[in-house]
Design a protein around this motif. Sequence first.
Motif, mmCIF file in Angstrom:
data_model
loop_
_atom_site.group_PDB
_atom_site.id
_atom_site.type_symbol
_atom_site.label_atom_id
_atom_site.label_comp_id
_atom_site.label_asym_id
_atom_site.label_seq_id
_atom_site.Cartn_x
_atom_site.Cartn_y
_atom_site.Cartn_z
ATOM 1 N N PRO A 1 0.812 -1.222 0.000
ATOM 2 C CA PRO A 1 0.000 0.000 0.000
ATOM 3 C C PRO A 1 0.849 1.278 0.000
ATOM 4 C CG PRO A 1 -0.272 -1.230 2.070
ATOM 5 C CD PRO A 1 0.601 -2.055 1.198
ATOM 6 N N ALA A 2 0.416 2.240 -0.772
ATOM 7 C CA ALA A 2 1.152 3.508 -0.886
ATOM 8 C C ALA A 2 1.165 4.254 0.446
ATOM 9 C CB ALA A 2 0.516 4.377 -1.967
ATOM 10 N N THR A 3 0.180 3.970 1.307
ATOM 11 C CA THR A 3 0.081 4.655 2.586
ATOM 12 C C THR A 3 0.870 3.923 3.681
ATOM 13 O OG1 THR A 3 -1.861 3.328 3.078
ATOM 14 C CG2 THR A 3 -2.241 5.506 2.118
ATOM 15 N N GLY A 4 1.303 2.715 3.410
ATOM 16 C CA GLY A 4 1.976 1.916 4.438
ATOM 17 C C GLY A 4 1.008 1.219 5.381
ATOM 18 N N ASN A 5 -0.275 1.552 5.300
ATOM 19 C CA ASN A 5 -1.281 0.921 6.171
ATOM 20 C C ASN A 5 -1.748 -0.393 5.535
ATOM 21 O OD1 ASN A 5 -3.627 0.072 7.476
ATOM 22 N ND2 ASN A 5 -4.325 2.154 7.876
ATOM 23 N N PRO A 6 -1.493 -1.529 6.219
ATOM 24 C CA PRO A 6 -1.787 -2.829 5.609
ATOM 25 C C PRO A 6 -3.269 -3.130 5.438
ATOM 26 C CG PRO A 6 -1.101 -3.115 7.878
ATOM 27 C CD PRO A 6 -0.942 -1.649 7.571
ATOM 28 N N ARG A 7 -4.135 -2.182 5.786
ATOM 29 C CA ARG A 7 -5.573 -2.399 5.536
ATOM 30 C C ARG A 7 -6.073 -1.487 4.412
ATOM 31 N NH1 ARG A 7 -4.840 -1.749 11.546
ATOM 32 N NH2 ARG A 7 -3.936 -3.806 11.907
ATOM 33 N N ASP A 8 -5.158 -0.727 3.795
ATOM 34 C CA ASP A 8 -5.534 0.187 2.709
ATOM 35 C C ASP A 8 -5.408 -0.515 1.366
ATOM 36 O OD1 ASP A 8 -6.395 2.421 3.983
ATOM 37 O OD2 ASP A 8 -4.521 3.538 3.773
ATOM 38 N N TYR A 9 -6.351 -1.414 1.122
ATOM 39 C CA TYR A 9 -6.249 -2.211 -0.108
ATOM 40 C C TYR A 9 -6.393 -1.351 -1.354
ATOM 41 C CZ TYR A 9 -6.757 -5.767 3.423
ATOM 42 O OH TYR A 9 -6.578 -6.523 4.546
ATOM 43 N N GLU A 10 -7.148 -0.268 -1.211
ATOM 44 C CA GLU A 10 -7.332 0.611 -2.373
ATOM 45 C C GLU A 10 -6.048 1.351 -2.724
ATOM 46 O OE1 GLU A 10 -10.237 2.579 -0.252
ATOM 47 O OE2 GLU A 10 -11.582 0.853 -0.394
ATOM 48 N N ALA A 11 -5.117 1.417 -1.765
ATOM 49 C CA ALA A 11 -3.868 2.153 -1.991
ATOM 50 C C ALA A 11 -2.758 1.254 -2.542
ATOM 51 C CB ALA A 11 -3.428 2.808 -0.684
ATOM 52 N N CYS A 12 -3.156 0.145 -3.151
ATOM 53 C CA CYS A 12 -2.164 -0.804 -3.680
ATOM 54 C C CYS A 12 -2.239 -0.887 -5.198
ATOM 55 C CB CYS A 12 -2.444 -2.212 -3.144
ATOM 56 S SG CYS A 12 -2.258 -2.391 -1.369
#
Lengths: 301, 301
Positions: B107-118
């Motif tokens: 993930p671009a945000t580094g948050n492993p629950r931000d699937y949309e940010a991948c």
Amino acid sequence: MTTQYPGHVPDGVAYTGGQYTALKDLMVSILDLGYTQGAATYDVAHVINNRFFRLDWHLERFYQSSAGLDLAIPVTPSELTDILSQCVRRAELSNALVWMGVMQGIPATGNPRDYEACATRFYAYAKPYYGISNADASAGVSLQVSTVQRIPPDSVDPHLKNHHWLDLRRAQIEARRQGYDTTVLIDRQGNIAEGPGFSVCAVRNGTVWSADETALGSVTVRAIRLIADELGIPFIHSSLPQDEFRESDEVFIASTSGGITPVISVDTRPLPQDGFGPVSNRLVRAYWEKHSDEEWTTPVQ
Amino acid sequence: MTTQYPGHVPDGVAYTGGQYTALKDLMVSILDLGYTQGAATYDVAHVINNRFFRLDWHLERFYQSSAGLDLAIPVTPSELTDILSQCVRRAELSNALVWMGVMQGIPATGNPRDYEACATRFYAYAKPYYGISNADASAGVSLQVSTVQRIPPDSVDPHLKNHHWLDLRRAQIEARRQGYDTTVLIDRQGNIAEGPGFSVCAVRNGTVWSADETALGSVTVRAIRLIADELGIPFIHSSLPQDEFRESDEVFIASTSGGITPVISVDTRPLPQDGFGPVSNRLVRAYWEKHSDEEWTTPVQ
């Protein structure tokens, strides 16, 4: 192959096979059964102000998971502690998330069911501490009770920490699409289970509740339970039907990355407090105080 | 990091990010959610004598799995077919196993629950065909009905091919320790589900049985069903209680790597035939004949 890897790759230091390297260079073969079969386990501890928090409990769980999944860890707990310290020091971090993991490896026979023909691969790394920061935490999150069932113990023992997240991920994606920050999954009986990477606690009539201890093995919940005992706050592990959970006085989520975060609404119901309720507040304050307590922490060497 | 990777790494050619490389160099970041959360899907086709077998069905399943798991494949089926052909040709293989996969990414945000940010990562590779060879297959395998339950559809949809194998692996390890070659898992109701990487079929009173089609999506079983229709052999998909399964006249396992393999005993009961029974024999012969049938195959370009 040094593939261009998009996404946020934090600075950090990793260890595997006797060598330290940049975190960005720690790679898994596409053929490793750790990838193709999720045949792996891991644990994540954290360091605040150069001190590991309850590293003893993390190590205990890591070795238990490893034994339960037949994945040999090729280092002793003492060697592992040294390696973790080295990762943190080399990464020049005073606050860190520290991963330790072991994966199955590639079978010498090429047959992906020949688990005995594998040499396991151990690794560790440190990266900057992140998560829901103390500041963000007080803002709280909205939580949806998912219809997705957590993978049951009859299939995979949830005590053994693993990379099987498709159920957690599906619940999280569905919750986001419906406007919630996060989610908690249910078990087969419709009781509250756990969220994607965290445990859920509720406060009901002054008693702190968490899912039956046979179902999970959260280090943060273990800390909260011990703190609750010290503060004289009743704490129970039991099965909690989702309907009763929705009527809680306070709800919070607990995980290594982020600590304790208040839940401000469950499904469409706002909770009485915006932020931490009175019981949660006492717990979260004590939880952070324990981070400088010598009995609860281990200095980075 | 070019880590020393023990185990059998076959010669083969891989593709990812627009480039072809040696299979041994295809790596996954330790931070990829494809590894840490099993957020990935894949499919495996095979090539015999320079022809893909039912590539259409494999592609159909791969795109369905990808859609069901919210993992975008960045190439069209036609582009994918070209890439698979390229991998086989570059590896100079006339018989090959051909993998295609897509993983979540970082993930671009580094948050492993931000699937949309991948940004998802697609890959493919070809390696030498292996599996239970035709010669070995005729020897047959002993099979244990496991007490381990397959991860249920309420948690993870088994139609969507995935890397969650800890239940399959646990059953396989237990079977081996008890002296069996392999195993089949049961569902929550105690019916026969599937084995580690293969489907199980039984012949009972002249009818071929396989697990309810809602539970699995095996390409090899799909082929067998069509062949059975052509040969006038009755075929049913239904729930089969383990006690009834144990009384089968013939049992075989079906998978892309290996095709059709006879089972010679179920638990402590030897099956009537040592090797293929009469019905299985007709099916397996026709199955291999289809590998040179233009309607069932696609030439490697």
